[in-house]
Design a protein around this motif. Structure first.
Motif, PDB file in Angstrom:
ATOM      1  N   ALA A   4       0.857  -1.208   0.000  1.00 42.57           N
ATOM      2  CA  ALA A   4       0.000   0.000   0.000  1.00 42.57           C
ATOM      3  C   ALA A   4       0.879   1.238   0.000  1.00 42.57           C
ATOM      4  CB  ALA A   4      -0.891  -0.003   1.253  1.00 42.57           C
ATOM      5  N   ILE A   5       0.293   2.360  -0.465  1.00 38.42           N
ATOM      6  CA  ILE A   5       1.004   3.643  -0.445  1.00 38.42           C
ATOM      7  C   ILE A   5       0.066   4.708   0.089  1.00 38.42           C
ATOM      8  CG2 ILE A   5       0.378   4.412  -2.781  1.00 38.42           C
ATOM      9  CD1 ILE A   5       3.384   5.343  -3.028  1.00 38.42           C
ATOM     10  N   ILE A  69       9.322   7.819   0.653  1.00 38.39           N
ATOM     11  CA  ILE A  69       9.777   8.485  -0.578  1.00 38.39           C
ATOM     12  C   ILE A  69       9.256   9.922  -0.535  1.00 38.39           C
ATOM     13  CG2 ILE A  69       9.782   6.330  -1.910  1.00 38.39           C
ATOM     14  CD1 ILE A  69       7.130   7.284  -3.224  1.00 38.39           C
ATOM     15  N   PRO A  70       9.851  10.836  -1.336  1.00 45.50           N
ATOM     16  CA  PRO A  70       9.371  12.217  -1.353  1.00 45.50           C
ATOM     17  C   PRO A  70       8.115  12.355  -2.214  1.00 45.50           C
ATOM     18  CG  PRO A  70      11.365  11.992  -2.683  1.00 45.50           C
ATOM     19  CD  PRO A  70      11.093  10.649  -2.085  1.00 45.50           C
ATOM     20  N   GLU A  71       7.249  13.257  -1.798  1.00 45.60           N
ATOM     21  CA  GLU A  71       6.125  13.665  -2.647  1.00 45.60           C
ATOM     22  C   GLU A  71       6.441  15.058  -3.153  1.00 45.60           C
ATOM     23  OE1 GLU A  71       2.334  14.600  -0.830  1.00 45.60           O
ATOM     24  OE2 GLU A  71       1.285  14.054  -2.671  1.00 45.60           O
ATOM     25  N   THR A  72       6.653  15.169  -4.465  1.00 50.24           N
ATOM     26  CA  THR A  72       7.077  16.462  -5.029  1.00 50.24           C
ATOM     27  C   THR A  72       6.000  17.102  -5.885  1.00 50.24           C
ATOM     28  OG1 THR A  72       7.999  15.338  -6.954  1.00 50.24           O
ATOM     29  CG2 THR A  72       9.493  15.722  -5.091  1.00 50.24           C
ATOM     30  N   CYS A  73       4.968  16.320  -6.290  1.00 48.76           N
ATOM     31  CA  CYS A  73       3.914  16.907  -7.131  1.00 48.76           C
ATOM     32  C   CYS A  73       2.651  16.063  -7.044  1.00 48.76           C
ATOM     33  CB  CYS A  73       4.384  16.966  -8.594  1.00 48.76           C
ATOM     34  SG  CYS A  73       4.639  15.348  -9.335  1.00 48.76           S
ATOM     35  N   TRP A  74       1.506  16.671  -7.461  1.00 47.66           N
ATOM     36  CA  TRP A  74       0.221  15.946  -7.403  1.00 47.66           C
ATOM     37  C   TRP A  74       0.218  14.766  -8.366  1.00 47.66           C
ATOM     38  CZ3 TRP A  74      -2.851  16.762  -3.507  1.00 47.66           C
ATOM     39  CH2 TRP A  74      -2.889  18.017  -2.886  1.00 47.66           C
ATOM     40  N   GLN A  76       2.431  12.628  -9.358  1.00 51.03           N
ATOM     41  CA  GLN A  76       3.322  11.474  -9.240  1.00 51.03           C
ATOM     42  C   GLN A  76       2.600  10.191  -8.803  1.00 51.03           C
ATOM     43  OE1 GLN A  76       5.708  13.188  -5.834  1.00 51.03           O
ATOM     44  NE2 GLN A  76       5.828  11.025  -5.301  1.00 51.03           N
ATOM     45  N   LYS A  77       1.404  10.302  -8.257  1.00 51.56           N
ATOM     46  CA  LYS A  77       0.719   9.124  -7.686  1.00 51.56           C
ATOM     47  C   LYS A  77       0.574   7.998  -8.713  1.00 51.56           C
ATOM     48  CE  LYS A  77      -1.869  11.730  -4.209  1.00 51.56           C
ATOM     49  NZ  LYS A  77      -1.371  13.078  -4.547  1.00 51.56           N
ATOM     50  N   ALA A  78       0.081   8.319  -9.905  1.00 53.71           N
ATOM     51  CA  ALA A  78      -0.136   7.273 -10.925  1.00 53.71           C
ATOM     52  C   ALA A  78       1.197   6.632 -11.298  1.00 53.71           C
ATOM     53  CB  ALA A  78      -0.813   7.872 -12.149  1.00 53.71           C
ATOM     54  N   ARG A  79       2.243   7.461 -11.410  1.00 52.80           N
ATOM     55  CA  ARG A  79       3.571   6.919 -11.766  1.00 52.80           C
ATOM     56  C   ARG A  79       4.080   6.022 -10.649  1.00 52.80           C
ATOM     57  NH1 ARG A  79       4.502  12.232 -13.335  1.00 52.80           N
ATOM     58  NH2 ARG A  79       5.830  12.664 -11.525  1.00 52.80           N
ATOM     59  N   GLY A  85       4.616  -0.966  -8.189  1.00 49.60           N
ATOM     60  CA  GLY A  85       3.758  -2.165  -8.115  1.00 49.60           C
ATOM     61  C   GLY A  85       2.815  -2.108  -6.925  1.00 49.60           C
ATOM     62  N   VAL A  86       2.213  -0.946  -6.716  1.00 49.80           N
ATOM     63  CA  VAL A  86       1.326  -0.718  -5.569  1.00 49.80           C
ATOM     64  C   VAL A  86      -0.019  -1.432  -5.773  1.00 49.80           C
ATOM     65  CG1 VAL A  86      -0.040   1.097  -4.433  1.00 49.80           C
ATOM     66  CG2 VAL A  86       2.406   1.450  -4.882  1.00 49.80           C
TER      67      VAL A  86
END
Ligand code: C2G
Length: 129
Positions: A4-5, A69-74, A76-79, A85-86
């Protein structure tokens, strides 16, 4: 093993964050937490008290967390879901419905928030001491 993420600022780390992580781990074997950078937070109109590096270190110390991991933009979630492999994207239900487009990629789950605690209330309560 299932993965999960979740994404967030995690400023002034508190029991609401711990309970979210614990409940995710009750459902999934591993949990990746994407912590918002200070720059991304500025974009959200949020300024955190605790700097990004320290917020990452605190979240990493939580036993429910497998990786940070860093969250740098809205966007990035799909990537992230594809590249990591979420199996499930999980958020507190203050985000209910906001990320349903991700249902084409993985499970999308919104869990009830923990009532009575938030980073902003901790901040304002401290200021009133
Ligand atoms: N949360 C919770 N209970 C609380 C407070 C927060 O369950 N009492 C959850 C939120 O629902 C969220 C996570 O903890 O899923 C992180 O909350 P914040 O640090 O406030 O993150 P936010 O500003 O919502 O940023 O791309 C998504 C954003 O980065 C989320």
């Amino acid at each position: 093993p299932t993965l999960a993420i979740t994404y967030g600022t995690f400023d002034l780390f508190h029991v609401g964050h711990v309970r979210l992580f614990r409940r995710i781990r009750e459902r999934f074997d591993r949990l990746i937490v994407a912590v918002s950078t200070d720059e991304f937070n500025a974009g959200k109109g949020k300024r955190s008290i605790v700097p990004f590096e320290d917020r990452c270190e605190v979240v990493s110390a939580c036993r429910h967390v497998t990786q940070v991991i860093p969250e740098t933009c809205w966007e990035q979630k799909a990537r992230d879901i594809a590249s990591l492999g979420v199996d499930a994207f999980v958020m507190g239900d203050d985000w209910q419905g906001h990320f349903d487009e991700l249902r084409s990629l993985c499970q999308v789950i919104y869990l009830p928030r923990t009532e009575g605690v938030s980073s902003s209330s901790l901040k304002s309560d401290t200021l009133r001491l």
